[in-house]
Design a protein around this motif. Structure first.
Motif, short mmCIF file in Angstrom:
data_model
loop_
_atom_site.label_atom_id
_atom_site.label_comp_id
_atom_site.label_asym_id
_atom_site.label_seq_id
_atom_site.Cartn_x
_atom_site.Cartn_y
_atom_site.Cartn_z
N LEU A 1 0.83 -1.20 0.00
CA LEU A 1 0.00 0.00 0.00
C LEU A 1 0.87 1.26 0.00
O LEU A 1 0.55 2.24 -0.68
N HIS A 2 1.95 1.27 0.76
CA HIS A 2 2.89 2.39 0.73
C HIS A 2 3.42 2.61 -0.70
O HIS A 2 3.51 3.75 -1.18
N CYS A 3 3.77 1.52 -1.36
CA CYS A 3 4.33 1.63 -2.71
C CYS A 3 3.33 2.21 -3.69
O CYS A 3 3.68 3.04 -4.54
N ALA A 4 2.07 1.78 -3.59
CA ALA A 4 1.04 2.29 -4.49
C ALA A 4 0.78 3.77 -4.24
O ALA A 4 0.60 4.56 -5.18
N VAL A 5 0.78 4.15 -2.96
CA VAL A 5 0.53 5.55 -2.62
C VAL A 5 1.68 6.43 -3.11
O VAL A 5 1.47 7.50 -3.68
N ARG A 6 2.92 6.00 -2.87
CA ARG A 6 4.07 6.79 -3.26
C ARG A 6 4.09 7.01 -4.77
O ARG A 6 4.50 8.08 -5.25
N ALA A 7 3.68 6.02 -5.53
CA ALA A 7 3.66 6.14 -6.98
C ALA A 7 2.43 6.89 -7.49
O ALA A 7 2.38 7.25 -8.66
N GLY A 8 1.47 7.13 -6.62
CA GLY A 8 0.28 7.89 -7.00
C GLY A 8 -0.72 7.13 -7.84
O GLY A 8 -1.45 7.74 -8.61
N HIS A 9 -0.76 5.83 -7.67
CA HIS A 9 -1.71 5.01 -8.43
C HIS A 9 -2.99 4.83 -7.61
O HIS A 9 -3.07 3.96 -6.73
N GLY A 10 -4.00 5.66 -7.90
CA GLY A 10 -5.24 5.63 -7.13
C GLY A 10 -5.99 4.32 -7.23
O GLY A 10 -6.54 3.83 -6.24
N ASN A 11 -6.04 3.72 -8.43
CA ASN A 11 -6.76 2.45 -8.60
C ASN A 11 -6.12 1.34 -7.79
O ASN A 11 -6.81 0.52 -7.16
#
Length: 659
Positions: free
Chosen positions: A103-113
């Motif tokens: 979840l941290h990785c997805a947030v840092r990359a800005g991938h909302g989906n």
């Protein structure tokens, strides 16, 4: 035998084991590339199946598993597919070398989906602790989303786990504070709307409203509607958000905070005893200071740890607009309050006038003295009056401006024997004159050269005549324009420029050679001569131009160039040498100099006798400039009159006489 033995060693069990690749838990390159690309082939699925059977999934060099890799690249569909087939809640909470979860990785990359999918999977797994996992900085995924301003990710997480907004990282900073710093209004709105118990903590005991002061009125409104008590909270230095807003100077933000707090908030002082009014005054934000005093009038009485009021702070900073507020009865109420404030002394005994003089702000000093309520004879704890402090100014022109201002309002020096007073030796100004005398002398010589050359190359040239004996043309020694008034004006002005420039050269050379304390007098006289010669040569050029041209358009353009160019020259020089005070103050000094010889005598006996003559020399400078303006205007009228007379008499135009 040796070779056979070597072959046996190489093919033994131990060597065979060493030759096999060791399973160190690292992900194969094929699987890594397949996950990063978002499409798993049969070989990649077989590798994952093998890991699943073994009960341990391979990781990359930074200990990222397949969910970390898919989340970093935003493969939301792949995340759901892999978790459905191989998933377990431990995969969602698994951490890489930086302790980041997928979840941290997805947030840092800005991938909302991808964030939405991971949040849903965490909710479906029934393990809420997945969303609360912290990385090596002590940040949850919500901290990270708020810091980066990913409003969609923030909204997705707080809608499922609103308690996350109450967590702070290892630096003591909350997601709400980070959302404010990211300037994301939707992220702030999502937290304040969904999380009534959210933390607003920031570094150094600040709250989110401290940071919102610099982010805009909309952010301020969201936070005050959510929790108005934030406006009264102070940080480690005792500063409230109102202190911060007062230092920034945005009246709309200060007004928004004031409307949400009681008037007593304005009275809150920081660890240095400074109120919001002190800060606004010290920064020169007159609009903010006016709003604060209107909301809480008695804030004008507050003193800081040094015993200074807001007026001391404004005078120390040289802020005229804020000082002007203190002179208005409508802002301070009763006249006795205004008088006490204007003459109040801090713990060092300094009045606002002392501080204005120390700040080298003649306009502020003049504004205070013009009220008629400020005393210019008050001594501080060191026994110095404002006039004593003005004499110690390191800036020559500031010193003169301050002394002129104080002299106009009967300023006094400290009582002392005149034979014990420190006499001015003129070294400071003499040293400055020596540096500029050579350059000014060169300018004066150039003006003299131009003036001398102009007399030998007169406008219109000389008269022509025929030589009947030899059949040749020759020139007579008489100027073509000798009978024209404009030409006569040219000769007079040119001669005056020549004489005054030569006098300036002599005075500059003599003054530099004398090296005496009174050499400033010859230097000032040389400057006046140089200024007069410069103006004379300009007006002489205009007279010559008017004498030889009849084209009206050319005359108008030449007149505009001369007048506006001269005006720019005058105001440029005047701004450099004149004190920033009104003309009325300068005239008042000149009037007092003639009326009160005792006072001016005392001024001359102090450290800077040149100050007594400063106003007079400034008047001479302005008089010469005004004479130049009048001369140019007179030349213009004379030119128009000459052209009108020429048209009526049918005389040839000046241009027809030119060869």
């Amino acid at each position: 035998m040796g070779l056979h033995h070597c072959i046996q060693l190489c093919t033994g069990n131990g060597s065979a084991a060493a030759a096999q690749p060791r399973d160190d838990g690292m992900m194969s390159s094929k699987l890594y590339l397949a996950i990063c690309g978002g499409r798993l082939n049969e070989e990649a699925m077989a590798l994952l199946d093998a890991d699943h059977v073994a009960g341990k999934y391979k990781v990359s060099a930074e200990r990222n598993n397949f969910l970390h890799l898919a989340a970093e690249r935003g493969h939301a569909k792949l995340i759901r597919e892999l978790y459905t087939r191989f998933g377990h809640s431990s995969l969602l909470s698994s951490q890489n070398s930086a302790l980041d979860t997928p979840l941290h990785c997805a947030v840092r990359a800005g991938h909302g989906n991808a964030v939405t999918v991971l949040v849903e999977l965490a909710r479906d797994s029934g393990d809420d602790s997945v969303l609360g996992c912290k990385n090596e900085a002590g940040e949850t995924a919500l901290h990270l989303a708020a810091k980066l301003g990913h409003a969609a990710a923030v909204e997705a997480m707080v809608s499922k786990a609103p308690n996350l907004a109450s967590e702070v990282n290892y630096a003591g900073v909350s997601p709400l504070y980070l959302a404010v710093m990211s300037k994301s209004v939707p992220a702030v709105r999502a937290i304040t709307t969904s999380c009534s118990d959210a933390s607003a903590a920031g570094p150094s005991s600040q709250n989110a409203l401290h940071a919102a002061v610099f982010q805009g009125k909309e952010m301020i409104g969201l936070l005050l509607n959510w929790n108005p008590s934030l406006a009264s909270e102070a940080d480690d230095s005792g500063s409230t958000p109102l202190h911060f807003a007062s230092s920034d100077g945005d009246s709309s933000i200060v007004g928004a905070i004031l409307r949400a707090v009681p008037p007593c908030t304005v009275r809150i002082r920081d660890s240095g005893g400074l109120s919001a009014l002190h800060i606004a005054a010290g920064m020169g934000h007159d609009g903010v200071a006016k709003a604060l005093m209107k909301w809480c009038p008695d804030a004008a009485e507050l003193r800081d740890d040094r015993g200074g009021t807001f007026l001391h702070a404004a005078a120390r900073g040289g802020h005229l607009e804020v000082v002007s507020l203190a002179t208005k009865k409508s802002m301070l109420g009763h006249s006795h309050l205004s008088r006490g404030l204007l003459n109040s002394q801090d713990r060092d005994g300094n009045t606002p006038l002392h501080l204005a003089v120390a700040a080298r702000a003649p306009r502020v000093a003049e504004k205070l003295l013009c009220t008629g309520k400020v005393r210019a004879d008050v001594m501080n704890n060191d026994g110095d009056t404002p006039l004593d402090l003005s004499a110690r100014s390191t800036s020559f022109f500031s010193m003169l401006g301050l002394m002129v201002t104080l002299a106009a309002f009967k300023g006094q020096t400290r009582p002392q024997r005149q034979d014990h007073a420190e006499k001015w030796n003129g070294y400071g100004i003499t040293k400055g004159m020596e540096k500029t005398s050579d350059n000014l002398a060169v300018v004066a010589v150039l003006i003299a050269t131009v003036a001398f050359t102009a007399t030998n190359n007169v406008p219109g040239a000389y008269e022509q005549a025929d030589d009947d004996t030899h059949g040749k043309m020759f020139f007579k020694g008489m100027a073509v324009l000798q009978r024209k008034d404009l030409f006569k004006c040219f000769l007079v002005l040119d001669s005056f420029a020549l004489v005054t420039s030569v006098i300036a050269v002599v005075l500059l050379v003599f003054g530099k050679a004398s090296r005496s304390a009174g050499s400033w007098k010859t230097f000032a006289a040389a400057l006046h001569c140089l200024w007069a010669s410069l103006i004379s040569i300009i007006v002489a050029f205009y007279a010559a131009l008017s004498a030889v041209t009849t084209t009206r358009a050319v005359s108008i353009i030449a007149y505009a160039i001369i007048i506006y160019g001269f005006a720019v020259l005058y105001y440029t020089v005047y701004s450099l040498i004149a004190p920033p005070v009104s003309v009325w103050t300068v005239w008042k000094v000149i009037w007092r100099k003639g009326r009160n010889s005792i006072f001016t005598g005392r001024i001359r006996q102090q450290q800077y006798p040149i100050a007594s003559a400063y106003a007079f020399n400034l008047l001479v400078f302005k008089t010469i400039a005004n004479l130049g303006f009048i001369g140019a205007i007179a030349i213009s009228f004379l030119s128009e009159y000459a052209k009108t007379q020429a048209r009526h008499s049918g005389a040839p135009a000046p241009s027809s006489l030119l060869t």
